[in-house]
Design an enzyme around this catalytic site. Structure first.
Site, PDB file in Angstrom:
ATOM      1  N   CYS A   2      48.375  32.937  51.118  1.00  0.00           N
ATOM      2  CA  CYS A   2      48.385  32.828  52.567  1.00  0.00           C
ATOM      3  C   CYS A   2      47.491  33.901  53.203  1.00  0.00           C
ATOM      4  O   CYS A   2      47.524  35.058  52.805  1.00  0.00           O
ATOM      5  CB  CYS A   2      49.772  32.955  53.189  1.00  0.00           C
ATOM      6  SG  CYS A   2      50.922  31.723  52.599  1.00  0.00           S
ATOM      7  N   ARG A  27      42.711  32.806  49.889  1.00  0.00           N
ATOM      8  CA  ARG A  27      44.102  33.229  49.666  1.00  0.00           C
ATOM      9  C   ARG A  27      45.075  32.054  49.655  1.00  0.00           C
ATOM     10  O   ARG A  27      46.250  32.209  49.300  1.00  0.00           O
ATOM     11  CB  ARG A  27      44.535  34.205  50.771  1.00  0.00           C
ATOM     12  CG  ARG A  27      43.686  35.434  50.861  1.00  0.00           C
ATOM     13  CD  ARG A  27      44.174  36.304  51.990  1.00  0.00           C
ATOM     14  NE  ARG A  27      45.456  36.898  51.676  1.00  0.00           N
ATOM     15  CZ  ARG A  27      45.614  38.043  51.046  1.00  0.00           C
ATOM     16  NH1 ARG A  27      44.571  38.726  50.667  1.00  0.00           N
ATOM     17  NH2 ARG A  27      46.812  38.517  50.797  1.00  0.00           N
ATOM     18  N   TRP A  73      49.403  28.884  51.365  1.00  0.00           N
ATOM     19  CA  TRP A  73      49.625  28.529  49.964  1.00  0.00           C
ATOM     20  C   TRP A  73      51.128  28.314  49.871  1.00  0.00           C
ATOM     21  O   TRP A  73      51.906  29.250  49.976  1.00  0.00           O
ATOM     22  CB  TRP A  73      49.169  29.665  49.049  1.00  0.00           C
ATOM     23  CG  TRP A  73      49.275  29.343  47.603  1.00  0.00           C
ATOM     24  CD1 TRP A  73      48.325  28.717  46.833  1.00  0.00           C
ATOM     25  CD2 TRP A  73      50.370  29.638  46.724  1.00  0.00           C
ATOM     26  NE1 TRP A  73      48.784  28.596  45.547  1.00  0.00           N
ATOM     27  CE2 TRP A  73      50.020  29.153  45.446  1.00  0.00           C
ATOM     28  CE3 TRP A  73      51.617  30.248  46.888  1.00  0.00           C
ATOM     29  CZ2 TRP A  73      50.864  29.269  44.343  1.00  0.00           C
ATOM     30  CZ3 TRP A  73      52.453  30.363  45.795  1.00  0.00           C
ATOM     31  CH2 TRP A  73      52.083  29.873  44.539  1.00  0.00           C
ATOM     32  N   ASN A  99      53.160  35.634  55.499  1.00  0.00           N
ATOM     33  CA  ASN A  99      52.709  35.604  54.108  1.00  0.00           C
ATOM     34  C   ASN A  99      53.791  36.294  53.301  1.00  0.00           C
ATOM     35  O   ASN A  99      54.056  37.476  53.513  1.00  0.00           O
ATOM     36  CB  ASN A  99      51.371  36.353  53.990  1.00  0.00           C
ATOM     37  CG  ASN A  99      50.958  36.581  52.545  1.00  0.00           C
ATOM     38  OD1 ASN A  99      51.385  35.850  51.650  1.00  0.00           O
ATOM     39  ND2 ASN A  99      50.128  37.585  52.321  1.00  0.00           N
ATOM     40  N   GLY A 100      54.453  35.560  52.407  1.00  0.00           N
ATOM     41  CA  GLY A 100      55.519  36.165  51.608  1.00  0.00           C
ATOM     42  C   GLY A 100      56.666  35.182  51.435  1.00  0.00           C
ATOM     43  O   GLY A 100      56.508  33.983  51.670  1.00  0.00           O
ATOM     44  N   GLU A 485      40.373  34.418  27.848  1.00  0.00           N
ATOM     45  CA  GLU A 485      39.754  34.396  29.174  1.00  0.00           C
ATOM     46  C   GLU A 485      38.881  33.151  29.348  1.00  0.00           C
ATOM     47  O   GLU A 485      38.895  32.512  30.403  1.00  0.00           O
ATOM     48  CB  GLU A 485      38.940  35.687  29.375  1.00  0.00           C
ATOM     49  CG  GLU A 485      38.157  35.797  30.662  1.00  0.00           C
ATOM     50  CD  GLU A 485      38.982  35.676  31.944  1.00  0.00           C
ATOM     51  OE1 GLU A 485      40.225  35.682  31.889  1.00  0.00           O
ATOM     52  OE2 GLU A 485      38.359  35.541  33.013  1.00  0.00           O
ATOM     53  N   LYS A 489      39.474  30.317  32.212  1.00  0.00           N
ATOM     54  CA  LYS A 489      38.422  29.925  33.176  1.00  0.00           C
ATOM     55  C   LYS A 489      38.272  28.405  33.193  1.00  0.00           C
ATOM     56  O   LYS A 489      38.173  27.799  34.252  1.00  0.00           O
ATOM     57  CB  LYS A 489      37.065  30.545  32.823  1.00  0.00           C
ATOM     58  CG  LYS A 489      36.883  32.015  33.092  1.00  0.00           C
ATOM     59  CD  LYS A 489      36.761  32.384  34.547  1.00  0.00           C
ATOM     60  CE  LYS A 489      38.100  32.655  35.143  1.00  0.00           C
ATOM     61  NZ  LYS A 489      38.657  33.967  35.047  1.00  0.00           N
ATOM     62  N   GLU A 492      41.459  26.699  34.850  1.00  0.00           N
ATOM     63  CA  GLU A 492      41.715  26.840  36.286  1.00  0.00           C
ATOM     64  C   GLU A 492      40.692  26.155  37.164  1.00  0.00           C
ATOM     65  O   GLU A 492      41.028  25.717  38.256  1.00  0.00           O
ATOM     66  CB  GLU A 492      41.966  28.299  36.703  1.00  0.00           C
ATOM     67  CG  GLU A 492      40.861  29.259  36.475  1.00  0.00           C
ATOM     68  CD  GLU A 492      41.240  30.677  36.903  1.00  0.00           C
ATOM     69  OE1 GLU A 492      42.233  30.902  37.596  1.00  0.00           O
ATOM     70  OE2 GLU A 492      40.481  31.590  36.531  1.00  0.00           O
ATOM     71  N   HIS A 508      47.529  28.050  11.583  1.00  0.00           N
ATOM     72  CA  HIS A 508      48.995  28.080  11.677  1.00  0.00           C
ATOM     73  C   HIS A 508      49.514  27.101  12.717  1.00  0.00           C
ATOM     74  O   HIS A 508      50.667  27.197  13.133  1.00  0.00           O
ATOM     75  CB  HIS A 508      49.467  29.502  11.994  1.00  0.00           C
ATOM     76  CG  HIS A 508      49.114  30.480  10.932  1.00  0.00           C
ATOM     77  ND1 HIS A 508      49.751  30.535   9.713  1.00  0.00           N
ATOM     78  CD2 HIS A 508      48.137  31.425  10.882  1.00  0.00           C
ATOM     79  CE1 HIS A 508      49.207  31.487   8.966  1.00  0.00           C
ATOM     80  NE2 HIS A 508      48.222  32.031   9.664  1.00  0.00           N
ATOM     81  N   LYS A 607      43.862  33.261  45.419  1.00  0.00           N
ATOM     82  CA  LYS A 607      43.191  34.427  44.848  1.00  0.00           C
ATOM     83  C   LYS A 607      44.143  35.589  44.628  1.00  0.00           C
ATOM     84  O   LYS A 607      44.068  36.293  43.639  1.00  0.00           O
ATOM     85  CB  LYS A 607      42.063  34.841  45.800  1.00  0.00           C
ATOM     86  CG  LYS A 607      41.239  36.015  45.326  1.00  0.00           C
ATOM     87  CD  LYS A 607      40.342  35.605  44.200  1.00  0.00           C
ATOM     88  CE  LYS A 607      39.537  36.757  43.627  1.00  0.00           C
ATOM     89  NZ  LYS A 607      39.068  36.431  42.267  1.00  0.00           N
TER      90      LYS A 607
HETATM   91  O1  M6R Z   1      44.314  40.462  41.684  1.00  0.00           O
HETATM   92  P1  M6R Z   1      44.826  40.501  40.277  1.00  0.00           P
HETATM   93  O2  M6R Z   1      43.797  40.938  39.309  1.00  0.00           O
HETATM   94  O3  M6R Z   1      46.086  41.280  40.145  1.00  0.00           O
HETATM   95  O4  M6R Z   1      45.164  38.982  39.952  1.00  0.00           O
HETATM   96  C1  M6R Z   1      45.740  38.613  38.738  1.00  0.00           C
HETATM   97  C2  M6R Z   1      45.640  37.125  38.524  1.00  0.00           C
HETATM   98  O5  M6R Z   1      46.304  36.434  39.544  1.00  0.00           O
HETATM   99  C3  M6R Z   1      44.186  36.654  38.452  1.00  0.00           C
HETATM  100  O6  M6R Z   1      43.469  37.317  37.471  1.00  0.00           O
HETATM  101  C4  M6R Z   1      44.126  35.126  38.173  1.00  0.00           C
HETATM  102  O7  M6R Z   1      44.576  34.859  36.882  1.00  0.00           O
HETATM  103  C5  M6R Z   1      42.710  34.603  38.385  1.00  0.00           C
HETATM  104  N1  M6R Z   1      42.750  33.351  39.061  1.00  0.00           N
HETATM  105  C6  M6R Z   1      41.962  34.413  37.123  1.00  0.00           C
HETATM  106  O8  M6R Z   1      40.702  33.853  37.297  1.00  0.00           O
END
Ligand code: M6R
Length: 612
Positions: A2, A27, A73, A99-100, A485, A489, A492, A508, A607
């Protein structure tokens, strides 16, 4: 999680609020709303993105110099027009954006229903605005006092902004657990979830602290109080942020821009912290708490998502180079365990945003257990940066794309500097290797540039595998977290199911999934385990998997087996993640674009995850 924007001053509020919402859209982007006060309180809300709200409000009454907006969000209640914010009191007099999460909203709602309140939405936010309204009516309180008293009754996290139609010269805001910054202009105030909407108007800001309430009014007054009614003096900070850093420039997406920024952001992270020619490295945050860090019994790294992957790389780095025992924890798990932590431990929080609720909560827990808290953060002035005992910014600049790219390499660069600094100070690496690592590190930005030049080759490979429904990423040692990672990527932004595994673990279980439709992306740059990885690649080939191998320039053996190879320059093994992750970022990017996905705002994500 948000985005909040508000404005009071002499200008038209609507364009400022809408532009601010567009800057904060990373956000949350499932619905948006705006309230403008100009005699009437006009509220417009729409499911979808800010552009849908703009279209909806096109012919509506939007003039007025006091306004606020929200991009959502969803937590409580699905994304639709009714659940969008602002939420209003029953008589429409108060409007509130939030937001929260208000955790005890259900019991408050029940009590309010008993005394005659009715609710339109499924949100916890509507309950909060009704509660403020109820408190205000009962004791005939000014709006700021009603907000204060109401907040003493709620449990949860919030950043809120409230406007009262009957009090048209002020805006009230409060925060606990979710960020809120106030921008100070000439006879005007701005409020936002972060500084991005403010910087084209002012560089003077006040970050609201937890459990503080701010009141801004047209006469230029800013007052801050705590929820238990103690007056606070605002601490005004001067930002030094340039607007172009928040814009896409010539790129089609923020994600691609941020991938291409990495040669610069990695160099920025190293700037002033090392010199290979002079043979020194110095991380200020370590110096500030030197004794406790150098004598720490162990490091505990707490993080989420991509930052957690950077933490896993740090485990290899600190163990190998500085012989420090490391545990890497998902912050969301650590916060609810009863971990054995004491003053001999150093907790390193990794966070791009510095606002991740789980990471903040894990830090609170470790702080209460007297550990030293060290932050590795990107966003300057963020909550984590402000609560740590010591720390380092990664200086990657604003990361707007929801998928983290340059923040990841910034975190890994900073953690590498820390490990080299500590390794040399503790005598666990010889001077010759120390100098070699510094030299190699300084060459990383150029090597990243070289990998970026392979973009069209990577795009070609993306075309070949874009229709897959599953993908497997394999790596060993330093490249195992890179495999995780790479898989994250792809998941997501392209919505292809992908898993990362240590290469040797494949047999395994995941090997059962491999057939001719399964792309297997293998990172095979490790000198130490090259033969072993080559065997893993053979095992995939024997099951007809489609192999995409990340190899070092001049590779001979794996090239013969793999379907596609992406060559990257050679570097020392502890530094390979900084290079091997780049082709994986580009591969995911191209696949997502080819599948017509929005790479900057992937579905269901936000984000900055400021709720549990
Ligand atoms: O702001 P932060 O690094 O604490 O965020 C952590 C995760 O929410 C963030 O890395 C998320 O996994 C990303 N979308 C990855 O691309």
């Amino acid at each position: 999680m948000c985005g909040i924007v508000a404005y009071i001053g002499k200008k038209e509020a609507f364009p400022i609020v809408m532009k601010g919402l567009q800057r904060l859209e990373y956000r949350g982007y499932d619905s948006a709303g705006v309230a403008i006060l100009n005699g009437d309180l006009n509220v417009y809300k729409k499911k979808g993105k800010v552009k849908d709200l703009l279209q909806f409000a096109k012919d509506k009454k939007v003039n007025g110099s006091l306004g606020m907006g929200h991009t959502r969000w969803a937590t409580h209640g699905k994304p639709n027009d009714v659940n969008a914010h602002p939420q209003q009191s029953g008589d429409g007099r108060l409007a509130l954006i939030h937001n929260g999460i208000i955790e005890n909203y259900a019991s408050i709602k029940e009590a309010l229903i008993k005394i005659g309140h009715t609710f339109e939405s499924e949100t916890d936010t509507e309950v909060l605005v009704h509660l403020i309204d109820e408190v205000q009516r009962q004791d005939n309180l000014p709006i700021e006092e009603a907000v204060r008293v109401a907040l003493t009754k709620v449990i949860g996290a919030y950043a809120i902004v409230v406007i009262d139609k009957k009090d048209p010269n002020k805006i009230v805001a409060a925060r606990k657990g979710s960020p809120l910054v106030i921008g100070l202009g000439e006879d005007e105030f701005f409020m936002a979830s972060d500084a991005t909407p403010l910087i084209e108007y002012t560089q003077k800001v006040v970050y609201l602290n937890d459990e503080e309430i701010a009141v801004v009014n047209r006469s230029g007054d800013l007052q801050i109080k705590t929820i238990d009614n103690k007056i606070q003096s605002p601490f005004i900070e001067e930002l030094n942020l340039k607007l172009e850093r928040f814009e896409k420039g010539d790129f089609d997406s923020f994600m691609l821009k941020e991938i291409y920024e990495q040669p610069k952001t990695i160099a920025d992270c190293m700037r002033g912290r090392m010199s290979a020619a002079e043979g020194w490295v110095k991380v200020g945050g370590i110096e500030a708490s030197y004794e406790r860090i150098i004598n720490a019994r162990r490091f505990i790294i707490a993080a989420c998502g991509t930052s957690w992957h950077a933490g896993l790389i740090a485990e290899y780095l600190f163990e190998e180079l500085a012989r420090i025992s490391v545990e890497v924890e998902y912050a969301s798990e650590l916060r609810y365990r009863n971990p054995i932590i004491d003053e001999n431990d150093v907790i390193i929080a990794l966070s791009q945003s510095g606002e991740t609720a789980d990471t903040l909560a894990a830090l609170e827990l470790a702080k209460n257990k007297k550990a030293l808290i060290y932050g590795v953060v990107n966003v300057v002035g963020s909550s984590i940066a402000r609560m740590t005992d010591s720390g380092s910014y990664i200086h990657a600049g604003p990361e707007i794309g929801v998928a983290s790219t340059k923040a990841f390499t910034g975190q890994v660069t900073l953690l590498t500097l820390m490990a080299i600094h500590l390794g040399y100070a503790k005598g666990t690496i010889p001077r010759s290797y120390y100098l070699q690592l510094l030299d190699e590190l300084e060459n990383i930005p150029k090597k990243v540039e070289k990998i970026l030049e392979k973009n069209s080759h990577i795009k070609y490979i993306a075309q070949e595998i874009k229709d897959a429904t599953n993908a497997l990423y394999l790596g060993r040692g330093y490249n195992f977290p890179v495999a995780l990672e790479g898989a994250l990527k792809l998941k997501e932004i392209s919505y292809i199911h992908a898993e990362g595994y240590p290469a040797a673990e494949m047999k395994h279980g995941p090997i059962a999934l491999i057939d001719e439709n399964m792309p297997v992306i293998v990172i095979a740059t490790n000198k130490s385990a090259y033969e072993k990885i080559a065997s893993n690649v053979q095992e995939v080939k024997a099951r007809k998997g489609k192999i995409i191998a990340i190899v070092n320039e001049g590779d001979q053996e794996i090239r013969k087996i793999a379907d596609y190879c992406i060559e990257i320059p050679y570097t020392d093994e502890p530094l390979t993640p900084l290079l091997s992750v780049i082709p994986l970022q580009l591969l995911s990017y191209h696949i997502a674009i080819m599948r017509d996905c929005n790479v900057d705002q992937p579905r269901n994500l936000a984000k900055s995850v400021t709720v549990e």
